[in-house]
Design a protein around this motif. Sequence first.
Motif, short mmCIF file in Angstrom:
data_model
loop_
_atom_site.label_atom_id
_atom_site.label_comp_id
_atom_site.label_asym_id
_atom_site.label_seq_id
_atom_site.Cartn_x
_atom_site.Cartn_y
_atom_site.Cartn_z
N UNK A 127 0.82 -1.20 0.00
CA UNK A 127 0.00 0.00 0.00
C UNK A 127 0.86 1.27 0.00
N UNK A 128 2.10 1.17 0.48
CA UNK A 128 2.97 2.35 0.49
C UNK A 128 3.33 2.80 -0.93
N UNK A 129 3.21 1.90 -1.91
CA UNK A 129 3.53 2.27 -3.29
C UNK A 129 2.39 3.02 -3.98
N UNK A 130 1.24 3.10 -3.32
CA UNK A 130 0.13 3.85 -3.92
C UNK A 130 0.52 5.30 -4.16
N UNK A 131 1.22 5.88 -3.18
CA UNK A 131 1.62 7.29 -3.32
C UNK A 131 2.67 7.47 -4.42
#
Length: 632
Positions: free
Chosen positions: A511-515
């Motif tokens: 989920x950290x790669x969403x940004x």
Amino acid sequence: MAQRRTPFGDRARYWFDSTLARGAAALVGWMALLCLAVVVPASAVLVWTDPDVPASLTDRLAKVWHLTGETLRLGGATGTPLRVMTSMLLALVTLLYVSTLVGLITTALTERLTALRRGRSTVLEHGHAVVLGWSEQVFTVVSELVAANANQRRGAVAVLADRDKTLMEEALSTRVGPAGRTRLICRSGPTTDPAVLPLTSPATAGVVLILPHDEPDADAEVVKTLLALRAALAGERTRPPVVAAVRDDRYRLAACLAAGPGGIVLESDTVTARLIVQAARRPGLSLVHQELLDFAGDEFYLITEPALTGRPFGDALLSYPTSSVVGMMRGDTPLLNPPPETPIAADDLLLVISRDDDTAWLGDCAEVVEEAAMASGPSTPARAERVLLLGWNRRAPLIVDQLRRRARPGSAVDVVADQGEATIRQVNEADATSGTGLRLTLHHGDVTRPETLRRLDVYSYDSVIVLGRDPVPGQSPDDPDNRTLVTLLLLRQLEEATGRALPVVTELIDDRNRALAPIGPGADVIISGTLIGLLMAQISQNPHLAAVFEELFSADGTGVRLRPATDYVLPGREASFATVVAAARHRGECAIGYRSHDDSSTSPGYGVRVNPPKDERRRWTAEDEVVVIGRD
């Protein structure tokens, strides 16, 4: 040739190390010699520099011995040799006793602190949540459990995994943040060992959640953990509800058998594939799913309403000013979007979307319905679709199968990948025998190379699905997302070069790669672990919702849909949301929100509004969309 002579310093150091290797006795001897070598000369200096020093040498030496004894706590008594030796003996016995006692206390405290750091103490909690296993889903699950416990006086979440306790605590503190009133407790040990599971006190827990890890044998590990939990709870009168997840549907039956009658097992890959396809067919739908599944906004609740007993279900749709009714729970069977004329029985539970379980209150909303603003034309017909699938992984066949189930004649799926040819051929043959007419074509190419994408007419497709590779053992877990980000960057370059937006649906693992994803605002990003974590957290608070979500996210059942607003209200007219609800009721649907085209690029909601008040008025445009619960 003459033998080389070893330097004296090296020989002395070797002799010293050899004596130390003999054990504690040698170490004590060296310590005694070292202390005497420092204390005796220092005591002699103090005696000889004392103005009141005795004149005779014997008295001076006795004074030196007295100072040495006081410094080393050896008594220091003077007189006859027997008196001196007895004093030394008593001092040595006292020193031995005190040092041994201090050593025992220090060792016990060290062992206790080490055990606490290892996470080997038993959790003494009641009604707490137990999370078994460690993966990217653990942060979502724990975050949602913390949010669910926000209005409780005391809550606890115990996490057990075969990892270092300190590392788990640091990771949860960094990714989850402040836990508020909820206590986060980590314990270390294998989740498949029945002797270790009692550390989390599962017999007194309110719910047990079992997460699959990120390795290839994750599903077998989940089944083994369920068996270990059953063994650990053997003999207990009551057992907590169990919620688990497996990736492959082949393991679901085994997991259900191991979980027991009250266990709930989710298929993460199947659910993820369904949500990806739904978002591909209607961009923006993932934002609605995110809003419905997390505890931060509005979510599903089951309530009783005696005042509506005997009345048709259609009346309930306009009976809650600040909540959206979407169905009923009749026994253990969910009735999502039943026909409006379905009578509400006395023991039926209403399924509503609301801010909280105490915010659903009765009120007649029929008076704010404006029938003159309602659209009366036919619904927008479905048409054949063309989907571009960039990449291939274990969920890709499930995605193709979901596309095939509701494909219109003339639909096509083009796959661009450098692997999975045999699997694609099998899927294509199965589709040919099914007679759905979905054409599946494989194009060999690396989706991270610009020339591969330039050869495609990407704007001729109704949607573009980007998938990462399956994680490979020994490879960095970030590699699938890294390749996906490169593909998205190339697609973003095409958008900027042409000035046209692409309907992209992206699957990410972290989920950290969403940004970091270079995508347009409000684009659909499916974080597979996050979605399953949200589902598990919701079901853990209300197990009856498992059947609701199973129906809601099924391929052929009643689910969340995005429809053109012109199917419900006249474009350019200002009308209340109750008018949209009434228009949806006429079409056999339950309206639960809308997506504003003007705000589709504005964070954080990107135009999505779930469960607005019935009396909210706005001007509806032809580009707006309405969120409904219904069938295709």
